[in-house]
Design an enzyme around this catalytic site. Structure first.
Site, PDB file in Angstrom:
ATOM      1  N   PRO A   9     -55.598 -57.931 -21.345  1.00  0.00           N
ATOM      2  CG  PRO A   9     -55.040 -56.630 -24.186  1.00  0.00           C
ATOM      3  CD  PRO A   9     -54.342 -56.719 -22.397  1.00  0.00           C
ATOM      4  CG  ASN A  10     -60.686 -58.074 -25.000  1.00  0.00           C
ATOM      5  OD1 ASN A  10     -60.662 -57.916 -24.157  1.00  0.00           O
ATOM      6  ND2 ASN A  10     -59.211 -57.605 -25.931  1.00  0.00           N
ATOM      7  NE  ARG A  17     -60.531 -62.723 -26.242  1.00  0.00           N
ATOM      8  CZ  ARG A  17     -59.131 -62.512 -25.880  1.00  0.00           C
ATOM      9  NH1 ARG A  17     -58.859 -62.693 -25.113  1.00  0.00           N
ATOM     10  NH2 ARG A  17     -58.667 -62.861 -27.160  1.00  0.00           N
ATOM     11  CE1 TYR A  22     -56.699 -66.481 -25.973  1.00  0.00           C
ATOM     12  CE2 TYR A  22     -58.974 -66.441 -27.336  1.00  0.00           C
ATOM     13  CZ  TYR A  22     -57.624 -66.332 -27.505  1.00  0.00           C
ATOM     14  OH  TYR A  22     -56.698 -65.394 -27.889  1.00  0.00           O
ATOM     15  CG  ASN A  71     -51.789 -63.875 -21.162  1.00  0.00           C
ATOM     16  OD1 ASN A  71     -51.797 -63.285 -22.899  1.00  0.00           O
ATOM     17  ND2 ASN A  71     -52.403 -65.326 -22.023  1.00  0.00           N
ATOM     18  CB  ALA A  74     -53.870 -58.149 -28.085  1.00  0.00           C
ATOM     19  CG  ASP A  84     -39.495 -49.389 -23.453  1.00  0.00           C
ATOM     20  OD1 ASP A  84     -38.832 -50.931 -23.528  1.00  0.00           O
ATOM     21  OD2 ASP A  84     -39.237 -48.794 -23.439  1.00  0.00           O
ATOM     22  CD  GLU A  95     -44.535 -63.773 -24.446  1.00  0.00           C
ATOM     23  OE1 GLU A  95     -43.488 -62.977 -24.700  1.00  0.00           O
ATOM     24  OE2 GLU A  95     -45.052 -63.495 -25.528  1.00  0.00           O
ATOM     25  CG  HIS A  97     -49.028 -66.082 -25.649  1.00  0.00           C
ATOM     26  ND1 HIS A  97     -49.485 -65.170 -25.507  1.00  0.00           N
ATOM     27  CD2 HIS A  97     -48.185 -65.553 -25.451  1.00  0.00           C
ATOM     28  CE1 HIS A  97     -48.996 -63.881 -25.160  1.00  0.00           C
ATOM     29  NE2 HIS A  97     -47.427 -64.872 -25.224  1.00  0.00           N
ATOM     30  CB  ILE A  98     -54.488 -69.277 -23.375  1.00  0.00           C
ATOM     31  CG1 ILE A  98     -54.734 -68.914 -22.174  1.00  0.00           C
ATOM     32  CG2 ILE A  98     -55.705 -70.565 -23.445  1.00  0.00           C
ATOM     33  CD1 ILE A  98     -55.944 -67.913 -21.487  1.00  0.00           C
ATOM     34  CB  SER A  99     -54.515 -69.792 -28.515  1.00  0.00           C
ATOM     35  OG  SER A  99     -53.883 -68.418 -28.224  1.00  0.00           O
ATOM     36  NE  ARG A 104     -55.152 -67.037 -32.161  1.00  0.00           N
ATOM     37  CZ  ARG A 104     -55.598 -66.223 -30.880  1.00  0.00           C
ATOM     38  NH1 ARG A 104     -55.566 -66.863 -30.359  1.00  0.00           N
ATOM     39  NH2 ARG A 104     -56.883 -65.640 -31.158  1.00  0.00           N
TER      40      ARG A 104
HETATM   41  C1  DQA Z   1     -53.540 -64.617 -25.939  1.00  0.00           C
HETATM   42  C2  DQA Z   1     -53.024 -64.322 -27.840  1.00  0.00           C
HETATM   43  C3  DQA Z   1     -53.265 -63.067 -28.505  1.00  0.00           C
HETATM   44  O1  DQA Z   1     -52.899 -63.064 -29.150  1.00  0.00           O
HETATM   45  C4  DQA Z   1     -54.117 -63.237 -28.153  1.00  0.00           C
HETATM   46  O2  DQA Z   1     -54.626 -61.459 -27.998  1.00  0.00           O
HETATM   47  C5  DQA Z   1     -54.945 -62.814 -26.724  1.00  0.00           C
HETATM   48  C6  DQA Z   1     -54.761 -64.312 -25.801  1.00  0.00           C
HETATM   49  C7  DQA Z   1     -53.217 -66.385 -25.880  1.00  0.00           C
HETATM   50  O3  DQA Z   1     -53.166 -65.878 -24.415  1.00  0.00           O
HETATM   51  O4  DQA Z   1     -53.327 -67.157 -25.648  1.00  0.00           O
HETATM   52  O5  DQA Z   1     -55.947 -62.041 -26.226  1.00  0.00           O
HETATM   53  O6  DQA Z   1     -52.083 -63.570 -25.322  1.00  0.00           O
END
Ligand code: DQA
Length: 140
Positions: A9-10, A17, A22, A71, A74, A84, A95, A97-99, A104
């Site tokens: 999501p997002n 964003r 990001y 990724n 959230a 699962d 897995e 994550h960008i951040s 955080r």
């Molecule tokens: C994220 C980190 C998550 O906590 C956040 O909800 C995101 C992006 C990242 O790529 O840094 O939407 O997955």
């Protein structure tokens, strides 16, 4: 080698964003650069804001692809269902994550996905995805 990037999501809003966290590049632009860097890899990507659609995508590729770069955004921190699904499939999952989620809020320090992944790459901006592709190419 067939690798898919699955974004949660997002992440469709990358480029507009929270640019301080990001970055300002759209995922489509980044993806085109990534595919050019790895011509030997058949890369694809899928994004959804819907938890069940992410689970469907994981199941669809999870017994035939060579790798999934996930990724879950959230949902990483909330979704037993996606965790699962990652456990159920045979395709290895990295897995990303960008951040740096550990730098955080505390609720971002938990991952329901991590225990069943090959590994985790986070905090390198969009380069996290590139490092994940490299991890699949590395002989180990
Ligand atoms: C994220 C980190 C998550 O906590 C956040 O909800 C995101 C992006 C990242 O790529 O840094 O939407 O997955």
């Amino acid at each position: 080698m067939k690798i898919i990037i699955i974004n949660g999501p997002n992440l469709n809003l990358l480029g507009k964003r929270e640019n301080d966290i990001y970055g300002d590049e759209t995922f489509q632009d980044f993806f085109e650069r990534l595919q050019e860097k790895f011509p030997q890899v058949s890369l694809s990507h899928f994004q959804s804001n819907v938890e069940g659609e992410l689970i469907n995508a994981i199941q669809e590729v999870g017994f035939s692809y060579d790798g999934i770069i996930l990724n879950a955004a959230a949902y990483t921190h909330t979704s037993v269902g996606i965790g699962d699904a990652v456990k159920a499939i045979t395709t290895p999952v990295v897995e990303v994550h960008i951040s740096n989620t550990f730098a955080r809020e505390e609720y971002r320090h938990t991952s329901y996905i991590a225990p069943n992944t090959k590994g985790i790459i986070l905090g390198f901006g969009l380069q996290s995805y590139e490092l994940a592709v490299q991890s699949f190419l590395a002989k180990n």
